[in-house]
Motif scaffolding. Structure first.
Motif, PDB file in Angstrom:
ATOM      1  N   MET A   1     -26.259 -21.336  -6.528  1.00 49.40           N
ATOM      2  CA  MET A   1     -26.926 -22.271  -5.620  1.00 49.40           C
ATOM      3  C   MET A   1     -26.508 -21.986  -4.182  1.00 49.40           C
ATOM      4  N   ASN A   2     -27.458 -22.075  -3.305  1.00 47.63           N
ATOM      5  CA  ASN A   2     -27.179 -21.984  -1.870  1.00 47.63           C
ATOM      6  C   ASN A   2     -26.404 -23.233  -1.447  1.00 47.63           C
ATOM      7  N   LYS A   3     -25.192 -23.049  -0.880  1.00 47.69           N
ATOM      8  CA  LYS A   3     -24.329 -24.173  -0.551  1.00 47.69           C
ATOM      9  C   LYS A   3     -24.868 -25.015   0.601  1.00 47.69           C
ATOM     10  N   GLU A   4     -25.637 -24.406   1.494  1.00 48.39           N
ATOM     11  CA  GLU A   4     -26.140 -25.133   2.657  1.00 48.39           C
ATOM     12  C   GLU A   4     -27.405 -25.921   2.314  1.00 48.39           C
ATOM     13  N   LYS A   5     -28.207 -25.371   1.429  1.00 49.32           N
ATOM     14  CA  LYS A   5     -29.439 -26.032   1.054  1.00 49.32           C
ATOM     15  C   LYS A   5     -29.517 -26.143  -0.464  1.00 49.32           C
ATOM     16  N   LEU A   6     -30.244 -27.137  -0.953  1.00 51.59           N
ATOM     17  CA  LEU A   6     -30.396 -27.344  -2.381  1.00 51.59           C
ATOM     18  C   LEU A   6     -31.542 -26.490  -2.899  1.00 51.59           C
ATOM     19  N   PRO A   8     -32.326 -22.558  -5.153  1.00 54.41           N
ATOM     20  CA  PRO A   8     -31.719 -21.522  -5.991  1.00 54.41           C
ATOM     21  C   PRO A   8     -31.521 -20.226  -5.210  1.00 54.41           C
ATOM     22  N   ARG A   9     -30.648 -19.357  -5.721  1.00 55.41           N
ATOM     23  CA  ARG A   9     -30.404 -18.063  -5.073  1.00 55.41           C
ATOM     24  C   ARG A   9     -31.641 -17.187  -5.096  1.00 55.41           C
ATOM     25  N   LEU A  10     -32.420 -17.302  -6.180  1.00 52.10           N
ATOM     26  CA  LEU A  10     -33.613 -16.471  -6.348  1.00 52.10           C
ATOM     27  C   LEU A  10     -34.831 -17.377  -6.439  1.00 52.10           C
ATOM     28  N   ARG A  11     -35.820 -17.104  -5.580  1.00 49.74           N
ATOM     29  CA  ARG A  11     -36.985 -17.985  -5.510  1.00 49.74           C
ATOM     30  C   ARG A  11     -38.240 -17.142  -5.296  1.00 49.74           C
ATOM     31  N   GLN A 169     -42.265 -25.630 -10.313  1.00 45.66           N
ATOM     32  CA  GLN A 169     -41.844 -25.798 -11.706  1.00 45.66           C
ATOM     33  C   GLN A 169     -42.745 -24.971 -12.625  1.00 45.66           C
ATOM     34  N   GLN A 170     -44.055 -25.078 -12.406  1.00 40.15           N
ATOM     35  CA  GLN A 170     -45.019 -24.373 -13.253  1.00 40.15           C
ATOM     36  C   GLN A 170     -44.834 -22.865 -13.166  1.00 40.15           C
ATOM     37  N   LYS A 171     -44.574 -22.362 -11.970  1.00 35.79           N
ATOM     38  CA  LYS A 171     -44.359 -20.930 -11.763  1.00 35.79           C
ATOM     39  C   LYS A 171     -43.096 -20.471 -12.499  1.00 35.79           C
ATOM     40  N   ILE A 172     -42.032 -21.246 -12.375  1.00 33.98           N
ATOM     41  CA  ILE A 172     -40.772 -20.910 -13.042  1.00 33.98           C
ATOM     42  C   ILE A 172     -40.943 -21.006 -14.564  1.00 33.98           C
ATOM     43  N   GLY A 173     -41.603 -22.067 -15.012  1.00 34.78           N
ATOM     44  CA  GLY A 173     -41.821 -22.242 -16.448  1.00 34.78           C
ATOM     45  C   GLY A 173     -42.614 -21.095 -17.034  1.00 34.78           C
ATOM     46  N   SER A 174     -43.678 -20.673 -16.337  1.00 33.52           N
ATOM     47  CA  SER A 174     -44.517 -19.561 -16.794  1.00 33.52           C
ATOM     48  C   SER A 174     -43.710 -18.260 -16.862  1.00 33.52           C
ATOM     49  N   PHE A 175     -42.836 -18.065 -15.875  1.00 34.03           N
ATOM     50  CA  PHE A 175     -41.993 -16.862 -15.830  1.00 34.03           C
ATOM     51  C   PHE A 175     -41.070 -16.798 -17.051  1.00 34.03           C
ATOM     52  N   GLU A 401     -31.930 -10.677 -23.577  1.00 34.85           N
ATOM     53  CA  GLU A 401     -31.217 -11.955 -23.530  1.00 34.85           C
ATOM     54  C   GLU A 401     -30.300 -12.038 -22.310  1.00 34.85           C
ATOM     55  N   LYS A 402     -29.661 -10.912 -21.975  1.00 40.66           N
ATOM     56  CA  LYS A 402     -28.814 -10.885 -20.780  1.00 40.66           C
ATOM     57  C   LYS A 402     -29.657 -11.010 -19.513  1.00 40.66           C
ATOM     58  N   LEU A 403     -30.831 -10.379 -19.518  1.00 41.04           N
ATOM     59  CA  LEU A 403     -31.732 -10.489 -18.373  1.00 41.04           C
ATOM     60  C   LEU A 403     -32.162 -11.935 -18.177  1.00 41.04           C
ATOM     61  N   LYS A 404     -32.520 -12.601 -19.269  1.00 49.49           N
ATOM     62  CA  LYS A 404     -32.917 -14.004 -19.175  1.00 49.49           C
ATOM     63  C   LYS A 404     -31.777 -14.854 -18.623  1.00 49.49           C
ATOM     64  N   GLN A 405     -30.565 -14.636 -19.117  1.00 43.94           N
ATOM     65  CA  GLN A 405     -29.431 -15.429 -18.664  1.00 43.94           C
ATOM     66  C   GLN A 405     -29.164 -15.226 -17.179  1.00 43.94           C
ATOM     67  N   ALA A 406     -29.333 -13.997 -16.722  1.00 47.08           N
ATOM     68  CA  ALA A 406     -29.136 -13.712 -15.296  1.00 47.08           C
ATOM     69  C   ALA A 406     -30.151 -14.476 -14.452  1.00 47.08           C
ATOM     70  N   TYR A 407     -31.406 -14.495 -14.911  1.00 49.46           N
ATOM     71  CA  TYR A 407     -32.428 -15.241 -14.177  1.00 49.46           C
ATOM     72  C   TYR A 407     -32.171 -16.749 -14.236  1.00 49.46           C
ATOM     73  N   LEU A 408     -31.705 -17.238 -15.390  1.00 54.81           N
ATOM     74  CA  LEU A 408     -31.376 -18.667 -15.494  1.00 54.81           C
ATOM     75  C   LEU A 408     -30.290 -19.046 -14.485  1.00 54.81           C
ATOM     76  N   ASN A 409     -29.316 -18.170 -14.330  1.00 54.27           N
ATOM     77  CA  ASN A 409     -28.226 -18.441 -13.389  1.00 54.27           C
ATOM     78  C   ASN A 409     -28.711 -18.480 -11.940  1.00 54.27           C
ATOM     79  N   ASP A 410     -29.713 -17.653 -11.631  1.00 53.96           N
ATOM     80  CA  ASP A 410     -30.143 -17.501 -10.233  1.00 53.96           C
ATOM     81  C   ASP A 410     -31.362 -18.339  -9.845  1.00 53.96           C
ATOM     82  N   MET A 411     -32.140 -18.787 -10.849  1.00 54.04           N
ATOM     83  CA  MET A 411     -33.406 -19.445 -10.521  1.00 54.04           C
ATOM     84  C   MET A 411     -33.383 -20.960 -10.669  1.00 54.04           C
TER      85      MET A 411
END
Length: 413
Positions: A1-6, A8-11, A169-175, A401-411
Motif C-alpha cells: 500500500m502507498n503510505k501517503e495515499k490509500l 494499491p501499489r499496482l493500479r 472493482q469490476q476491472k480488478i475482479g475481471s482480472f 499461483e505465485k503470480l496470482k499471489q504477487a498480484y493480490l499483494n500489489d493490487m
C-alpha cells in the motif's frame, strides 16, 4: 500500500487519477446471510429443485450452480434457510472456515455459512471473492475463543475494508477471474496426468491372485514371480533422530529427512527442511542413506514413498532401501507408489494409537515382479516419464499461483 495515499501499489492506468480507496465495513456494502437445515426426518422437505449447499461442497471451483442435495419449497419455508441471489459469495463460517465460491444460480445453504450478498451497484462479486484469504484471516481471529472457530454474521459485518469505486472493482475482479480460470485449467491438466498414471498403476501390475497384469508391453511373456522385498535389497534399515535438546547436533551439512519432507514431495527428495551435524549423526542411530535410495514412511504419512536425489540421513520414521539395480529400483518404487495410492498398506499395518508399519513387515512384503529385468526397466521408465509430465504441469501451476499471489499483494490496499 502507498503510505501517503490509500491506493494499491499496482493500479490499472485508467484509474490512476481516480480517488483514493475508502474504508468501509463489509456490512455496509453487502448483506451477510446465514443458512439452515430442514428436518431430515420429513421427506417432503427434500429432493426438490432448490440448491442446498453444505461446506464440504465448497473449495474446488470458483462458481457453483448445482448442489449434491436439494430441498423443496416447503423445506425452505419450514427452516431458516434463505434464498441467496446469483453473485452471492458463499463463505463457510465454521470448522474449515473461510472456503468460498460464487453462486451462478439462486441457492440456499445450511447453517455452516455466513454468505456475502453484494449490494447492487456498490460491491462486485469477484472483487470481494478475490479477497477470500483476507476475510478468512479476519474470521479466524474474531471467531477464535470457543470450542471451535466460528464467525457470526454480526462479526463479519464489522470487518473493515478499503475498496475503490465500482468500475475499478469490476476491472480488478475481471482480472483475477481470468487468472483463476488459468489456474483451474492448469489444475485440470495436472489432474488429468495423475489420473492417467493411476489408471496405468491399476492395470500394469497383476492383481492379487493373478499371474499376469491386465496391460503389458508388447514382446514380454511368461508369468511373473513373487519375491520378498528383502531379496532385492543391498542395504536397508530405519533411521534415527539425534537428541533434539543438543543444539550442536543440528544445523550442519547433512540433510535430515523428516515426515514433512516426504509428505510435501512429488516422489523425489532434492532437499530437506532440517540438517544435522557429523556429531549428531555419530550420536544417534541415523546413517547416511545413499543417493538414489528409496525411503518409505512407516509412521504418520504411512506408505508415502520417495527416491532420494541426495545423500541424506533420516529419522526412525523411515525404512530406507538401497536396491541392487536401478531398473529393479524404479520398478519397486512404482509398485510402492501403487500400494500407497490404492491403500494396500491398510491390511498389514500395525494398529494402535496410530497406524504404523515396522521394518520387519516392510522387508517381508511380497511383491509381484517380472522375471525379465528388461520388462522391469520398461515399466519403471514408463512411469518415470509420467512422473516427469506431472512435475512439469505442477511447476506451471505453482508459477501461476505465485503470480496470482504477487498480484493480490500489489493490487489491494
Amino acid at each position: 500500500m502507498n503510505k501517503e495515499k490509500l491506493i494499491p501499489r499496482l493500479r490499472f492506468k485508467s484509474f490512476l487519477k481516480n480517488l483514493d480507496w475508502k474504508y468501509t465495513k463489509l456490512g455496509e456494502v453487502a448483506d451477510i446471510v446465514g443458512g439452515g437445515t430442514p428436518s431430515t426426518q420429513v421427506e417432503k422437505y427434500w429432493n426438490g429443485d432448490i440448491n442446498w449447499f453444505s461446506p464440504t461442497e465448497i473449495g474446488e471451483t470458483s462458481y457453483l450452480n448445482s448442489s449434491e442435495r436439494k430441498i423443496t419449497k416447503l423445506g425452505l419455508k419450514k427452516s431458516s434457510a434463505k434464498i441467496l441471489p446469483i453473485g452471492t459469495v458463499l463463505f463457510t463460517s465454521r470448522a474449515g472456515i473461510g472456503k468460498t465460491a460464487i453462486l451462478e444460480k439462486e441457492s440456499t445453504t445450511n447453517q455452516g455459512f455466513q454468505s456475502i450478498v453484494p449490494k447492487k451497484n456498490i460491491l462486485n462479486s469477484y472483487f470481494i471473492y478475490s479477497r477470500s484469504e483476507e476475510i478468512k484471516n479476519y474470521a479466524e481471529i474474531v471467531g477464535a475463543g470457543s470450542t471451535f472457530v466460528e464467525v457470526s454474521g454480526k462479526q463479519l459485518e464489522k470487518m473493515m475494508l478499503l475498496i475503490p469505486e465500482l468500475k475499478e472493482q469490476q476491472k480488478i475482479g475481471s482480472f483475477f477471474e481470468k487468472i483463476d480460470k488459468m489456474i483451474q485449467l492448469q489444475q485440470s491438466k495436472v489432474n488429468k496426468v495423475k489420473n492417467i498414471k493411476a489408471a496405468y498403476l491399476s492395470e500394469m501390475f497383476p492383481k492379487e491372485g493373478e499371474k499376469y497384469p491386465k496391460r503389458r508391453f508388447e514382446g514380454f511373456q511368461g508369468v511373473w514371480r513373487k519375491i520378498r522385498l528383502e531379496q532385492v535389497l543391498n542395504q536397508s534399515g530405519s533411521g534415527g533422530t539425534p537428541r533434539t535438546t543438543r543444539e550442536d547436533y543440528y544445523g550442519g551439512d547433512i540433510p535430515f529427512l523428516g515426515i514433512s519432507d516426504i509428505t510435501n514431495s512429488n516422489g523425489y527428495i532434492f532437499n530437506t527442511e532440517k540438517t544435522i551435524t557429523v556429531n549428531g549423526l555419530n550420536n544417534s542411530a541415523a546413517w547416511i542413506v545413499p543417493k538414489e535410495s528409496i525411503s518409505l514412511a512407516m509412521y504418520a504419512s504411512v506408505g508415502k514413498v520417495a527416491i532420494l536425489k541426495i545423500k541424506s540421513a533420516t529419522s526412525q520414521a523411515f525404512y530406507n532401501m538401497v536396491i541392487k539395480t536401478q531398473p529393479t529400483r524404479d520398478y519397486i518404487f512404482q509398485y510402492l507408489v501403487k500400494m500407497e495410492e490404492e491403500n494396500m498398506w491398510d491390511r498389514i499395518i500395525s494398529t494402535g494409537t496410530q497406524a504404523n508399519l515396522n521394518a520387519e513387515k516392510v522387508r517381508n512384503l511380497i511383491i509381484p515382479i517380472p522375471i525379465d529385468i528388461d520388462e522391469q526397466e520398461k515399466i519403471g521408465s514408463f512411469f518415470k516419464n509420467l512422473d516427469n509430465q506431472i512435475y512439469i504441469e505442477e511447476e506451471k501451476l505453482t508459477k501461476l499461483e505465485k503470480l496470482k499471489q504477487a498480484y493480490l499483494n500489489d493490487m489491494f490496499v
